[in-house]
Design an enzyme around this catalytic site. Structure first.
Site, PDB file in Angstrom:
ATOM      1  N   LEU A 130       6.282   1.914  -4.086  1.00  0.00           N
ATOM      2  CA  LEU A 130       5.660   0.731  -4.666  1.00  0.00           C
ATOM      3  C   LEU A 130       4.182   0.668  -4.282  1.00  0.00           C
ATOM      4  O   LEU A 130       3.789   1.117  -3.205  1.00  0.00           O
ATOM      5  CB  LEU A 130       6.357  -0.544  -4.166  1.00  0.00           C
ATOM      6  CG  LEU A 130       7.859  -0.690  -4.454  1.00  0.00           C
ATOM      7  CD1 LEU A 130       8.362  -2.006  -3.892  1.00  0.00           C
ATOM      8  CD2 LEU A 130       8.146  -0.585  -5.937  1.00  0.00           C
ATOM      9  N   ASP A 131       3.369   0.084  -5.167  1.00  0.00           N
ATOM     10  CA  ASP A 131       1.976  -0.186  -4.830  1.00  0.00           C
ATOM     11  C   ASP A 131       1.916  -1.154  -3.653  1.00  0.00           C
ATOM     12  O   ASP A 131       2.871  -1.883  -3.381  1.00  0.00           O
ATOM     13  CB  ASP A 131       1.247  -0.811  -6.021  1.00  0.00           C
ATOM     14  CG  ASP A 131       1.120   0.135  -7.198  1.00  0.00           C
ATOM     15  OD1 ASP A 131       1.122   1.357  -6.971  1.00  0.00           O
ATOM     16  OD2 ASP A 131       1.028  -0.352  -8.341  1.00  0.00           O
ATOM     17  N   ARG A 132       0.785  -1.189  -2.987  1.00  0.00           N
ATOM     18  CA  ARG A 132       0.643  -2.045  -1.806  1.00  0.00           C
ATOM     19  C   ARG A 132       1.002  -3.501  -2.100  1.00  0.00           C
ATOM     20  O   ARG A 132       1.716  -4.148  -1.322  1.00  0.00           O
ATOM     21  CB  ARG A 132      -0.802  -1.972  -1.276  1.00  0.00           C
ATOM     22  CG  ARG A 132      -1.011  -2.727   0.031  1.00  0.00           C
ATOM     23  CD  ARG A 132      -2.474  -2.750   0.414  1.00  0.00           C
ATOM     24  NE  ARG A 132      -3.241  -3.601  -0.488  1.00  0.00           N
ATOM     25  CZ  ARG A 132      -4.566  -3.723  -0.465  1.00  0.00           C
ATOM     26  NH1 ARG A 132      -5.270  -2.996   0.393  1.00  0.00           N
ATOM     27  NH2 ARG A 132      -5.187  -4.501  -1.314  1.00  0.00           N
ATOM     28  N   THR A 134       2.828  -4.698  -4.535  1.00  0.00           N
ATOM     29  CA  THR A 134       4.134  -4.883  -5.169  1.00  0.00           C
ATOM     30  C   THR A 134       5.192  -4.974  -4.074  1.00  0.00           C
ATOM     31  O   THR A 134       5.323  -4.069  -3.249  1.00  0.00           O
ATOM     32  CB  THR A 134       4.465  -3.716  -6.115  1.00  0.00           C
ATOM     33  OG1 THR A 134       3.451  -3.644  -7.119  1.00  0.00           O
ATOM     34  CG2 THR A 134       5.812  -3.925  -6.776  1.00  0.00           C
TER      35      THR A 134
END
Length: 276
Positions: A130-132, A134
């Site tokens: 996941l993105d930071r 998210t």
């Protein structure tokens, strides 16, 4: 810190007389992993090192010891909820604003650092990333074998907030490419890779709409790019034109992961306890 992980397999009647290599391949060990195990003398039959082409018989024990790798430094000050854990996999409920992996700007404050503290001695292998900003479910394999086995079985469901709309959902099918002048940004462009996202409204709020997303493909920033493309960028997503007046960072989370357990062979479904 180095990983030392031992797995013991008992040869079944159906596997009787087959080579150790064929047995391990049928049980989900990749050719690449078998090569590394052979080079490190990591395969034994009833406690003795053997050639992987040797036959094994019902009741014999195949012991696999995975090669060690350097792990990030453990950080005992971090705290991330664990949603599920067995001998092969652990699922974390990652908060927003926590990177999954270390980078130049993030050392010691990532999920990898918490994993190093929570699962001492094991290598950090994410099955989904996941993105930071998210939040939600991050599935981590405890061994290379488990990572190989989980890669083809995992499915994910996302939830996110978008601006008010009368639409009830839809399917966005638009090719995604890297912005030519950026390493991070993605865009919809004719020469991009095929990408498809299904979305459905599940709750209408006073100032936003909560949606459920299913990905038919897995492109970087796919949900964010596709929703911006149809004029409904995620709330808080400054990178793709979302409203940041009340929120910084995209209102997006992985709300559910499902996978076949390498340990039991059963499908496991795990839900995030976080809310948007």
């Amino acid at each position: 810190m180095e990983e030392i992980y031992v797995r013991t397999l008992t040869v079944t009647l159906e596997e009787d007389g087959r080579s150790v290599k064929d047995i391990l391949r049928a049980r989900g060990f990749s050719r690449r992993l078998l090569t590394k195990l052979k080079l490190s003398d990591g395969i034994c039959l009833d406690g003795a090192k053997i050639r992987v082409t040797a036959p094994a018989y019902e009741g014999q024990k195949i012991t696999v010891t995975e090669p060690g790798q350097t792990a990030p430094e453990p950080n005992p000050l971090l705290d991330v909820p664990v949603l599920y854990e067995d001998g092969d996999v652990i699922v974390f409920d990652k908060p927003a604003d926590m990177p999954v992996h270390e980078s130049i700007n993030h050392r010691g404050d990532t999920l990898a650092n918490f994993f190093a503290c929570r699962c001492k001695g094991l290598t950090f292998r994410t099955v989904n990333r996941l993105d930071r900003d998210t939040a939600g479910c991050v599935c981590v394999a405890k061994t290379r074998y488990a990572a190989n086995a989980l890669a083809g079985s995992i499915s994910k469901v996302y939830c996110g907030l978008i601006p008010l709309t009368k639409l009830s959902g839809g399917r966005v099918c638009a090719p995604i490419a890297r912005e030519r002048e950026s390493v991070i940004l993605r865009c919809v462009r004719a020469d991009g890779k095929y990408s498809a996202t299904c979305w459905q409204v599940i709750e209408r709020r006073k100032d936003s709409v909560l949606c459920r997303f299913l990905l038919e493909t897995g492109r970087t920033h796919q949900i964010r790019v596709h929703m911006a493309h149809i004029g409904l960028p995620l709330i808080g997503d400054e990178m793709y034109g979302g409203d940041t007046s009340n929120r910084k960072g995209q209102a997006l989370m992985c709300s559910e992961v499902s996978f076949i357990s390498p340990e039991s062979g059963k499908r496991i479904t795990v839900f995030s306890e976080r809310k948007l």
